[in-house]
Design a protein around this motif. Structure first.
Motif, short mmCIF file in Angstrom:
data_model
loop_
_atom_site.label_atom_id
_atom_site.label_comp_id
_atom_site.label_asym_id
_atom_site.label_seq_id
_atom_site.Cartn_x
_atom_site.Cartn_y
_atom_site.Cartn_z
N TYR A 139 0.84 -1.21 0.00
CA TYR A 139 0.00 0.00 0.00
C TYR A 139 0.87 1.25 0.00
O TYR A 139 0.71 2.15 -0.83
N LEU A 140 1.82 1.31 0.93
CA LEU A 140 2.64 2.50 1.06
C LEU A 140 3.55 2.69 -0.14
O LEU A 140 3.79 3.81 -0.59
N ARG A 141 4.06 1.59 -0.69
CA ARG A 141 4.91 1.70 -1.89
C ARG A 141 4.12 2.27 -3.05
O ARG A 141 4.59 3.18 -3.75
N GLN A 142 2.92 1.76 -3.27
CA GLN A 142 2.11 2.27 -4.37
C GLN A 142 1.64 3.70 -4.11
O GLN A 142 1.57 4.51 -5.03
N LEU A 143 1.34 4.03 -2.87
CA LEU A 143 0.98 5.42 -2.55
C LEU A 143 2.13 6.35 -2.91
O LEU A 143 1.92 7.41 -3.51
N TRP A 144 3.35 5.98 -2.55
CA TRP A 144 4.52 6.79 -2.86
C TRP A 144 4.68 6.94 -4.37
O TRP A 144 4.94 8.04 -4.88
N ARG A 183 2.69 14.45 10.12
CA ARG A 183 3.55 15.06 11.13
C ARG A 183 3.19 16.54 11.29
O ARG A 183 2.54 17.15 10.43
N LEU A 184 3.63 17.10 12.39
CA LEU A 184 3.17 18.42 12.81
C LEU A 184 3.56 19.51 11.82
O LEU A 184 2.80 20.47 11.62
N ALA A 185 4.73 19.42 11.21
CA ALA A 185 5.16 20.45 10.27
C ALA A 185 4.15 20.63 9.13
O ALA A 185 3.90 21.75 8.68
N ASP A 186 3.59 19.53 8.67
CA ASP A 186 2.57 19.57 7.63
C ASP A 186 1.38 20.40 8.10
O ASP A 186 0.82 21.22 7.36
N VAL A 187 0.98 20.23 9.34
CA VAL A 187 -0.17 20.95 9.88
C VAL A 187 0.15 22.44 10.00
O VAL A 187 -0.70 23.29 9.72
N LYS A 228 3.18 13.63 -0.62
CA LYS A 228 2.25 14.76 -0.59
C LYS A 228 2.17 15.52 -1.92
O LYS A 228 1.22 16.26 -2.15
N ARG A 229 3.18 15.41 -2.77
CA ARG A 229 3.39 16.38 -3.84
C ARG A 229 2.28 16.39 -4.90
O ARG A 229 1.86 17.47 -5.33
N ARG A 230 1.81 15.24 -5.34
CA ARG A 230 0.78 15.23 -6.38
C ARG A 230 -0.46 15.99 -5.91
O ARG A 230 -0.99 16.86 -6.62
N THR A 231 -0.92 15.68 -4.69
CA THR A 231 -2.11 16.34 -4.16
C THR A 231 -1.89 17.84 -4.04
O THR A 231 -2.80 18.64 -4.33
N ASP A 232 -0.69 18.25 -3.62
CA ASP A 232 -0.39 19.67 -3.48
C ASP A 232 -0.42 20.38 -4.84
O ASP A 232 -1.00 21.46 -4.98
N LEU A 233 0.23 19.79 -5.83
CA LEU A 233 0.26 20.43 -7.16
C LEU A 233 -1.13 20.54 -7.75
O LEU A 233 -1.46 21.55 -8.40
#
Length: 535
Positions: free
Chosen positions: A82-87, A413-417, A479-484
């Motif tokens: 799951y995590l590999r494919q998410l990445w 993690r908190l930095a993201d928030v 995170k990058r795809r969702t951010d872009l």
């Protein structure tokens, strides 16, 4: 304890799965000596074992180490994590990563050129729904009626209900990934009877509302901030996920929910979590000690074996002359020569050495900045942000296993928030400009080592500053795809990077790639489904 999730996951294989997902969700048949779910749940202690399987499904791939008894039927089990494919889905189609490997269907992720027949799209889709199926089964077997029938004590019932609330969060978490990546998808909960049926498709608006409602219902039922066992979620994870869906609500359902994002960012920021003193420490073999990681996906070189997760991220990011120091510097037994970054991503940092901004974790020895050949690992700077080592004073000690990593994946993690608060404020969600600048500067002071990198309110308001700061802080964290997409820069021609659209200098891509297609095998299996436009 860190190993709790992995020490108790060896005996569960489900017998009731979503029958619509016919191609990949075929599970290995049970033999006469194995336990069915109905028999398993007669024992109250098995509920924790089952919950461990649900958590472990985010990174492990089956019932027997890195290969054997796989959860889903694929040619190479190691790819199916799951995590590999998410990445893969969140990083490779962006400016943060290119992959050198030529596995069928994978190079297309470099170019935003995948199809509904892609093996990789299938693996992500079916992993999501396998997780949802696990959660549904757990929740179904945790009903008040079932617990009464089985004669459990009040203490057992209370504990099982706590587990059930975590399973509800984990189901909402996977449905969020379904919404983010695939949009309108089949929808099944514990209310659906088990057996052969073809699930109906749910609209994006309905799925968003379902995820929101589940999180709002469960958030106060989860354990308090920091009160759960390591590797399990608490209510702060639910607050974080609410903030995330509200920040992206304009993309998902054309709704402005930025003020709600601010509300839940404040809840998270006022919790017991705090920034780590050192950026690098959050990506080392002992990062389970970090006070910043709200939801970490545990990995352990002794207790968990998978070619996904951080094992995949670390090995795939090592090649070229990095192999000369792979054990001493990175705590691994060799690189796979896969992932590098584009020159456009490199340009977001003031220098590549990390002397100015310590988040710049580039490996440049023997590497070219420009990517002339996607298939050559030495074209493109490498990243050594994740290291399977522990720093003890002047010594560097490798993790417990040179093949399988001890590094936990920092899902939330908190930095993201902090950065979500700043962005939601800029988008009109309220909050306070000074507070937003302060949160960004907290991160930059950690990165720069002093106040020399601090910004002003004017700089915070500069177009795309917050997007670029998210890249500097959160790269290779999925995170990058969702951010872009949220900034309107993923597809089209407003932002070009190397090999976007299969052209070295980058070219415009079709907006249909903002979501992935429902796999063709699923479309063929379920006539109730409508394919995403353009596929």
């Amino acid at each position: 304890m860190k190993k709790i999730i992995f020490n108790i996951i060896t005996l569960i294989i489900l017998t009731t799965l979503m029958s619509s997902c016919l191609k990949v969700l075929d599970t290995v048949p049970l033999d006469e000596d194995e336990v069915t779910s109905a028999g398993l749940f007669e024992d109250a202690t098995a509920y924790k074992q089952f919950l461990a399987k649900v958590y472990a499904g985010l990174t492990l791939t089956g019932q027997q180490g890195p290969a054997g008894l796989p959860d889903i039927d694929v040619a190479d089990e190691g790819f199916s994590s799951y995590l590999r494919q998410l990445w893969v889905h969140q990083e490779i189609p962006t400016d943060e990563a290119v992959v050198a490997w030529g596995d069928p269907g994978l190079p297309e992720f470099n170019y935003q050129a995948w199809t509904s027949g892609s093996d990789f799209v299938e693996m992500m889709y079916y992993r999501i729904f396998y997780q949802i199926t696990l959660c549904n089964e757990f929740i179904r077997e945790s009903s008040d009626e079932k617990l009464d029938e089985r004669g459990f004590s009040d203490a057992d019932k209370t504990l099982i209900q706590e587990y059930k609330n975590e399973a509800r969060f984990l189901r909402a978490f996977s449905y969020w990934h379904a919404l983010d990546m695939f949009g309108s998808v089949p929808f099944v909960t514990e209310e659906n009877a088990t057996g052969a049926f073809l699930p109906e498709q749910i609209s994006k608006a309905e799925l968003f509302k379902y995820i929101e409602d589940e999180l709002l219902e469960v958030k106060d039922l989860l354990k308090a901030s920091g009160a759960n066992e390591y590797g399990r979620i608490d209510r702060v994870a639910a607050w974080t996920l609410l903030a995330k869906i509200y920040l992206n609500a304009q993309v998902y359902v054309s709704s402005d929910r930025y003020s709600d994002c601010i509300t839940y960012c404040n809840e998270v920021i006022n919790s017991t979590y705090s920034l780590d003193d050192n950026y690098q420490d959050m990506f080392l073999a002992n990062n389970h000690t970090s006070p910043e990681i709200i939801f970490g996906i545990p990995h352990d070189g002794i207790s968990s074996f998978s070619y996904g997760g951080t094992t995949f991220i670390v090995h795939a990011g090592i090649g070229g002359t990095m192999n000369d120091v792979c054990e001493s510097e990175y705590g691994v037994d060799g690189g796979w020569g896969g992932h590098r970054v584009t020159p456009e991503f490199v340009s977001l940092f003031p220098d590549v050495t990390g002397d100015i901004d310590g988040r710049a974790k580039f490996y440049t020895d023997g590497q070219n900045l420009e990517i002339n050949d996607v298939g050559s690992f030495t074209d493109g700077y490498a990243i050594d942000k994740y290291r399977n080592v522990i720093y003890t004073g002047t010594d560097t000690v490798a993790g417990s296993n040179l093949t399988f990593m001890d590094i936990d994946f920092p899902m939330f993690r908190l930095a993201d928030v902090y950065l979500m608060y700043a962005e939601a404020h800029l988008r009109g969600g309220g909050g306070d400009a000074g507070t937003a600048v302060g949160y960004v500067n907290d991160l930059r002071e950690r990165a720069y080592g002093d106040a020399s990198g601090n910004i002003s309110t004017v700089q915070l308001n500069h177009p795309n500053f917050i997007l670029d700061e998210r890249a500097r802080e959160l790269y290779w964290e999925g995170k990058r795809r969702t951010d872009l997409i949220r900034f309107g820069l993923f597809t089209g021609n407003s932002y070009l990077w190397s090999w976007k659209g299969e052209v070295q200098e980058g070219t415009s891509t079709d907006a249909k790639y903002n979501v992935f297609p429902i796999p063709s095998a699923e479309m063929n299996a379920n006539p109730n489904l409508v394919q995403n436009p353009g596929y």
